[in-house]
Design an enzyme around this catalytic site. Structure first.
Site, PDB file in Angstrom:
ATOM      1  N   CYS A   2       0.763  -1.153   0.162  1.00  0.00           N
ATOM      2  CA  CYS A   2      -0.049  -0.111  -0.113  1.00  0.00           C
ATOM      3  C   CYS A   2       1.097   1.389  -0.101  1.00  0.00           C
ATOM      4  O   CYS A   2       1.931   1.087   0.439  1.00  0.00           O
ATOM      5  CB  CYS A   2      -0.923  -0.082   1.227  1.00  0.00           C
ATOM      6  SG  CYS A   2      -1.855  -1.392   1.315  1.00  0.00           S
ATOM      7  N   ARG A  27       4.365  -0.064  -6.275  1.00  0.00           N
ATOM      8  CA  ARG A  27       4.181  -0.876  -4.970  1.00  0.00           C
ATOM      9  C   ARG A  27       2.922  -1.834  -5.319  1.00  0.00           C
ATOM     10  O   ARG A  27       2.894  -2.742  -4.594  1.00  0.00           O
ATOM     11  CB  ARG A  27       4.063   0.050  -3.955  1.00  0.00           C
ATOM     12  CG  ARG A  27       4.951   0.802  -3.568  1.00  0.00           C
ATOM     13  CD  ARG A  27       4.431   1.985  -2.660  1.00  0.00           C
ATOM     14  NE  ARG A  27       4.458   1.543  -1.478  1.00  0.00           N
ATOM     15  CZ  ARG A  27       5.505   1.618  -0.400  1.00  0.00           C
ATOM     16  NH1 ARG A  27       6.560   1.877  -0.707  1.00  0.00           N
ATOM     17  NH2 ARG A  27       5.007   1.133   0.620  1.00  0.00           N
ATOM     18  N   TRP A  74      -3.278  -2.418  -1.309  1.00  0.00           N
ATOM     19  CA  TRP A  74      -3.280  -3.685  -1.903  1.00  0.00           C
ATOM     20  C   TRP A  74      -4.130  -4.440  -0.943  1.00  0.00           C
ATOM     21  O   TRP A  74      -3.834  -4.514   0.408  1.00  0.00           O
ATOM     22  CB  TRP A  74      -2.095  -4.298  -1.877  1.00  0.00           C
ATOM     23  CG  TRP A  74      -1.856  -5.410  -2.555  1.00  0.00           C
ATOM     24  CD1 TRP A  74      -2.172  -6.759  -1.683  1.00  0.00           C
ATOM     25  CD2 TRP A  74      -1.832  -5.908  -3.890  1.00  0.00           C
ATOM     26  NE1 TRP A  74      -2.042  -7.651  -2.757  1.00  0.00           N
ATOM     27  CE2 TRP A  74      -1.845  -7.293  -3.859  1.00  0.00           C
ATOM     28  CE3 TRP A  74      -1.698  -5.210  -4.915  1.00  0.00           C
ATOM     29  CZ2 TRP A  74      -1.723  -7.997  -5.017  1.00  0.00           C
ATOM     30  CZ3 TRP A  74      -1.743  -5.891  -6.183  1.00  0.00           C
ATOM     31  CH2 TRP A  74      -1.833  -7.354  -6.292  1.00  0.00           C
ATOM     32  N   ASN A  98      -0.812   1.109   6.012  1.00  0.00           N
ATOM     33  CA  ASN A  98      -0.165   0.272   5.073  1.00  0.00           C
ATOM     34  C   ASN A  98       0.374  -0.878   6.106  1.00  0.00           C
ATOM     35  O   ASN A  98       1.030  -0.658   7.108  1.00  0.00           O
ATOM     36  CB  ASN A  98       1.043   0.707   4.509  1.00  0.00           C
ATOM     37  CG  ASN A  98       2.076  -0.329   3.700  1.00  0.00           C
ATOM     38  OD1 ASN A  98       1.418  -1.407   3.365  1.00  0.00           O
ATOM     39  ND2 ASN A  98       3.120   0.307   3.347  1.00  0.00           N
ATOM     40  N   HIS A 502      30.636 -37.079   7.029  1.00  0.00           N
ATOM     41  CA  HIS A 502      30.900 -37.610   5.471  1.00  0.00           C
ATOM     42  C   HIS A 502      31.798 -36.727   4.586  1.00  0.00           C
ATOM     43  O   HIS A 502      31.643 -36.784   3.545  1.00  0.00           O
ATOM     44  CB  HIS A 502      29.528 -38.078   4.759  1.00  0.00           C
ATOM     45  CG  HIS A 502      28.650 -38.897   5.602  1.00  0.00           C
ATOM     46  ND1 HIS A 502      28.786 -40.409   5.126  1.00  0.00           N
ATOM     47  CD2 HIS A 502      27.805 -38.859   6.517  1.00  0.00           C
ATOM     48  CE1 HIS A 502      27.667 -41.060   6.238  1.00  0.00           C
ATOM     49  NE2 HIS A 502      27.239 -40.020   6.690  1.00  0.00           N
ATOM     50  N   LYS A 602      21.478  -9.173 -12.094  1.00  0.00           N
ATOM     51  CA  LYS A 602      20.186  -9.366 -11.133  1.00  0.00           C
ATOM     52  C   LYS A 602      19.379 -10.602 -11.877  1.00  0.00           C
ATOM     53  O   LYS A 602      18.957 -11.560 -11.141  1.00  0.00           O
ATOM     54  CB  LYS A 602      19.400  -8.291 -11.336  1.00  0.00           C
ATOM     55  CG  LYS A 602      18.283  -8.187 -10.474  1.00  0.00           C
ATOM     56  CD  LYS A 602      18.281  -8.669  -8.937  1.00  0.00           C
ATOM     57  CE  LYS A 602      17.272  -8.677  -7.961  1.00  0.00           C
ATOM     58  NZ  LYS A 602      17.430  -9.245  -6.799  1.00  0.00           N
TER      59      LYS A 602
END
Length: 607
Positions: A2, A27, A74, A98, A502, A602
């Protein structure tokens, strides 16, 4: 995520609020709204969907006023409809929010018992009524917010506008970011400097737990103990950049601190926190018809998928095959048409993962993807898309994308268990509740940054590091080793703790730190035995555990990082944070290029 904006201005604020909200569109959101004071009285306009719908409404129904707040939402609690859109108002105030108020159900029950009438399904409305209750008891707006904030549990950023007061905005931050902007006889409040860039380049970032009183003359900031504090004013360059570092030294650090917020949004996309259930409309796959799951990914996404394998097999009793995409694409693996092929990628453009997807599609499998970029090639070629909602991730070494991938796949594992009948309604609610608590616990872990930074002063001097873990902590050990290699260039390896004897035990001496990820779960005692084997050979153990685990270790460690006691399901989400911070602060101490480490990109879009 938000978006929040607030303005105490010298002229009409509605157009400026909308302009700021446009800068927060990256966002993600599903509705928007603004509220202003007209002749001292609150009024608002809201709309579902994109900002153009709000603009069209404002063209039909203008909203005058020189002070106001705005929001892009959102949906977390409640459907993405106008009734649930922000701002939320009472007869005394308007609020935008938010984050997630975890105890909103308890607050709502208390307030309803006192006669409050709720109009929405949201957690935010509980905040509006809570502060209004304090106002109606005779408190000032500042006192009402101050006394209400301690009653809220969760991660949140808030902005309040008060009926009858054209000189006052109040903001608060507990987790999600909030910034103050200083103008010429004007003041601003926003989710980040990007939103404020059209109005000012003089920015103050609130720290966690801060709350602020804004008037036309300036800002008065208080910390979580209500002590007045000063925060440094910074000159923002956000007008020239899509995303800024805020008050962080690197994008990677900023993205680590965004995790409580983005995980909240990712989880809320798949889970109904109010009902404690999976949002079936968000799943898009009928797991009851699937007899096997094939997961393919690269790098950090592969380690996220490796954690998810445990969840799918334990919760849903669904057999899982998992492979690195660069190997899977050449194996010519025989596949069943009753299998689901799941591909995990931050960018959605990873070449090997995309090639593996096309191989599975050619074999007639149903294709699903966990991606952060929903317009990417992998997403477009999938039958079902599971977005991670991490927002832009600038740092090459993945942080928030990793934990959002874990969040999405944890929710999918619950959905699979429900569809396959391996969990009942009570178990579903327990698992959903556990996931809903992850952002709060992660926020607590972020407060350990100074302790972890001190440990990294020693790590920066070594040449090799070994990471150990069992169960879901084994993929975390591999992810921790990868992070350290990526950005500090120190050689590191991650192993299953049971594999120590191991081979890797031959490497142990007094110069090699061994980072052991060991929550006090059913595998803890066996991991302690491995730590004792390391200690007996002079190895220096850095133990990441909880309070019970720290008390039961029974060895002298180089350092012990004590995390909150958390439900087993969310252990990988919470324990991811310290391994990220260990890598980050080691690299910073060594002076490497944290955000753009050598030789790495990226997104790997070629083989």
């Amino acid at each position: 995520m938000c978006g929040i904006i607030g303005i105490i201005g010298n002229d009409q604020v509605a157009p400026r609020l909308v302009d700021a909200l446009k800068r927060l569109e990256y966002r993600g959101y599903d509705s928007a709204g603004i509220a202003t004071l007209q002749d001292g009285k609150l009024d608002r306009r809201r709309a579902e969907g994109k900002l153009v719908n709000l603009e069209n409404r404002l063209a039909r129904e203008p909203l005058p006023g020189v002070i106001g707040i705005g929001h892009t939402r959102w949906a977390t609690h409640g459907r993405p409809v106008e009734r649930n859109a922000h701002p939320h108002i009472t007869n005394r105030l308007a609020v935008v929010h938010n984050g997630i108020i975890e105890n909103f159900a308890e607050l709502r029950a208390m307030l309803e018992a006192e006669g409050c009438r709720f109009e929405t399904e949201t957690d935010t409305e509980a905040v509006a009524h809570l502060v209004t209750r304090a106002l109606e008891k005779g408190k000032t707006p500042v006192e009402a917010v101050r006394d209400s904030l301690p009653l809220l549990k969760g991660a949140f950023a808030l902005a309040f506008l008060f009926d009858g007061d054209e000189e006052l905005l109040i903001g608060a931050r507990q987790g999600p970011p909030l910034a103050i902007g200083y103008g010429n006889g004007e003041m601003f409040l926003g989710s980040d400097a990007i939103a404020l860039a059209p109005f000012t380049d003089q920015i103050v970032y609130l720290e966690d737990g801060d709350w602020v009183v804004l008037t036309r003359k300036g800002a008065t900031i208080y910390d979580e103990n209500n002590n007045r504090v000063e925060r440094p004013v910074q000159k923002s360059q956000s007008a020239n950049f899509l995303v800024s570092k805020g008050n962080h030294r690197h994008f990677m650090q900023k993205e680590m601190f965004e995790q409580p917020e983005v995980i909240s949004h990712t989880l809320s996309n798949y889970l109904d926190f109010t009902m404690g259930t999976v949002r079936e409309e968000a799943i898009g796959v009928d797991f009851s018809t699937i007899d096997r799951l094939t997961i393919t990914a690269c790098g950090t996404a592969f380690y996220a998928a490796s954690v998810a394998r445990y969840w799918f097999e334990q919760i849903a009793r669904l057999p899982v095959d998992i492979d690195i995409a660069s190997e899977f694409r050449y194996r010519e693996m025989p596949l069943s048409k009753n299998s689901l092929a799941l591909f995990v990628s931050q960018s959605g453009e990873t070449a090997d993962t995309l090639a593996s997807l096309r191989y599975c599609k050619a074999q007639g499998l149903k294709i699903a993807s966990v991606v952060n970029v929903t317009g990417s090639t992998i997403a477009r070629e999938s039958d079902a898309i599971f977005p991670t909602l991490a927002g832009p991730e600038i740092g090459v070494a993945s942080t928030k994308a990793f934990t959002c991938q874990l969040s999405a796949m944890a929710a999918l594992a619950i959905a699979a268990g429900k569809a396959r009948g391996t969990i009942d309604a009570r178990q579903e609610q327990q698992l959903v509740r556990a996931l809903s608590e992850a952002p709060r616990y992660i926020n607590q872990v972020l407060k350990l940054e100074n302790q972890i930074e001190a440990i990294c002063q020693h790590l920066a001097k070594v040449k090799h590091v070994l990471y150990l873990g069992r169960g879901t902590s084994y993929p975390l050990a591999m992810e921790g080793a990868l992070k350290l290699k990526e950005i500090s260039y120190i050689h590191a390896e991650g192993y299953a703790a049971g594999e120590l004897k191991h081979g890797p035990i031959a490497l142990i001496d007094e110069t090699m730190p061994v980072i052991v990820i060991a929550p006090s779960d059913r595998l803890y005692d066996k991991t302690v035995s491995n730590m004792q084997e390391v200690a007996a050979r002079g190895g220096r153990v850095i133990l990441i555990t909880d309070r019970k685990g720290a008390e039961g270790a029974r060895i002298d460690t180089m350092a012990t990082i004590v995390l909150p006691d958390v439900p087993e399901l969310i252990t990988p989400l919470v324990y991811a944070l310290p391994i990220q911070m260990l890598a980050y602060h080691t690299a910073v101490t060594m002076g490497t290029d944290v955000d753009q480490p050598r030789n790495l990109a990226k997104s790997v879009t070629v083989e």
